[in-house]
Each structure stands twice: as structure tokens, then as C-alpha cells.
Motif scaffolding. Structure first.
Motif, PDB file in Angstrom:
ATOM      1  N   GLU A 100      -4.622   0.445  -8.487  1.00  0.00           N
ATOM      2  CA  GLU A 100      -4.404   0.424  -7.043  1.00  0.00           C
ATOM      3  C   GLU A 100      -4.747   1.789  -6.465  1.00  0.00           C
ATOM      4  O   GLU A 100      -4.941   2.758  -7.203  1.00  0.00           O
ATOM      5  CB  GLU A 100      -2.949   0.074  -6.720  1.00  0.00           C
ATOM      6  N   GLU A 105      -2.721  -0.478  -2.254  1.00  0.00           N
ATOM      7  CA  GLU A 105      -3.649  -1.607  -2.163  1.00  0.00           C
ATOM      8  C   GLU A 105      -4.281  -1.866  -3.531  1.00  0.00           C
ATOM      9  O   GLU A 105      -4.744  -0.930  -4.193  1.00  0.00           O
ATOM     10  CB  GLU A 105      -4.735  -1.303  -1.130  1.00  0.00           C
ATOM     11  N   PRO A 106      -4.304  -3.132  -3.962  1.00  0.00           N
ATOM     12  CA  PRO A 106      -4.809  -3.444  -5.303  1.00  0.00           C
ATOM     13  C   PRO A 106      -6.305  -3.219  -5.441  1.00  0.00           C
ATOM     14  O   PRO A 106      -7.076  -3.451  -4.507  1.00  0.00           O
ATOM     15  CB  PRO A 106      -4.454  -4.930  -5.472  1.00  0.00           C
TER      16      PRO A 106
END
Length: 202
Positions: A100, A105-106
Motif C-alpha cells: 500500500e 491505498e492498496p
């Protein structure tokens, strides 16, 4: 004679009544002990792998390989060193490895590139070699890193001999699109090298 018979019957009645009461008490005690032994142990909460992760190294990715499994070589500092020492570790990314950015956020393992600034978490188990070898539990990409800085580091690393644990000592912008990257080979005592590169956005 009637008195004797009456007394005998009374004695038998009292004897039977007493036995019945004692038996009832035994049953109650037995029932109580059984109910205590049959109590189920409380269910244990599953262990989150993330809870076992240890922050291991913050630095730059200096090489990426993908031969069945993604492996990244990172050079930088351990949190415990307070930035006073440098190290190099080759991390293997498993399917369970979480990738991430610093905003949470991945990302995918395929998003990792040479020159990126990252922090890597592992289980605390490291093979004693140089560079060290370890599995990565989590990789966090520094979202605040400038894209041109990442490209400058990647381009500078193309100018030095491949396969060595190069440490990025400094990155400075000389002019617009012109960067000086200072690299140090951690395998020998040679002096750091300064490499100037030009990079563009996009």
C-alpha cells in the motif's frame, strides 16, 4: 404385639426415607460437578498476521526481480538505528504480503519500482547474510516522494554496476529536471559516487 409391629414399620419407613434423601443429595452433588467440568473454554480470537509485523527497514528499492515471486532489494536504515547506520535486505513478497502507499491505498506487488522510497515490515526473522534475506509482511510506498526523484534514482542505478547493494545517500535537484544522485556500494569501502541524470515528467 400390635405395638411391636407398628414400631417395626415406623423404623423401616424412617430408614427408607433417610436413604432416599441421602441418594438425592448425592445426585445433586454429582450433577453439579459434571456441569462444571462440561463448561466449554472461551473461543480464542484468531491472530492477525499484521499484529505480528515488525517495522524493519526504511529506504529505497535498488532492484526488483520477478521470477515466480517478487523480490525487492532495499537499502536504508533500521528504525532502531536512529538513522545512524545503513543496511541492505532482499525481501521476498508472498501472496499474503500487503502492499500500500502511505495514505493506506492498496497497491500491487507489480507497482513496486526501482527508486521508490519504502518502509518494509517483516516477522522479525532475518537470515544472517549480506544482503540479509527476509520475507515481507507489508510494504508501504512513501506517497510524498516526488516522481522525478524516483526516476532519477532509477536512472542513476543504471549507470553503476548491477547486482550490488547500492545505498542512496543523497538526491539533490541541480536544476529543473537535472538531479545529482549520490550512491555508495555497501559491499566495499570505496568512496560514494555522484551521478547526474536528466529526467522528465510523464
Amino acid at each position: 404385639m400390635k405395638t411391636i409391629k407398628f414400631m417395626s414399620l415406623l423404623a423401616c419407613f424412617l430408614l427408607l426415607f433417610g436413604c432416599g434423601t441421602a441418594g438425592g443429595n448425592d445426585n445433586n452433588n454429582s450433577s453439579g460437578s459434571n456441569s462444571g467440568s462440561n463448561e466449554e473454554a472461551p473461543n480464542e480470537e484468531p491472530v492477525d498476521v499484521g499484529d505480528q509485523a515488525v517495522e524493519d527497514l526504511t529506504g529505497y528499492i535498488v532492484s526488483v526481480s520477478d521470477e515466480g515471486q517478487t523480490r525487492i532489494l532495499v537499502t536504508g536504515q533500521h528504525p532502531s538505528s536512529g538513522g545512524s547506520g545503513t543496511s541492505a535486505t532482499m525481501y521476498t513478497l508472498e501472496e499474503s504480503t500487503k502492499v500500500e502507499n502511505s495514505a493506506g491505498e492498496p497497491l500491487e506487488a507489480a507497482d513496486l519500482m526501482v527508486g521508490m522510497k519504502v518502509t518494509v515490515w517483516n516477522s522479525g526473522i532475518v537470515a544472517e547474510s549480506f544482503p540479509a534475506q527476509s520475507g515481507a509482511i507489508k510494504v508501504v510506498v512513501d506517497e510524498g516522494q516526488d516522481e522525478l526523484e524516483q526516476k532519477a534514482i532509477a536512472k542513476a542505478l543504471e549507470e553503476v554496476e548491477d547486482g550490488y547493494p547500492w545505498h542512496v545517500e543523497e538526491v539533490t535537484e541541480q536544476a529543473e529536471g537535472l538531479y545529482k544522485v549520490t550512491l555508495k556500494n555497501l559491499l566495499d569501502d570505496s568512496e560514494p559516487v555522484d551521478i547526474e541524470v536528466e529526467v522528465k515528467e510523464g
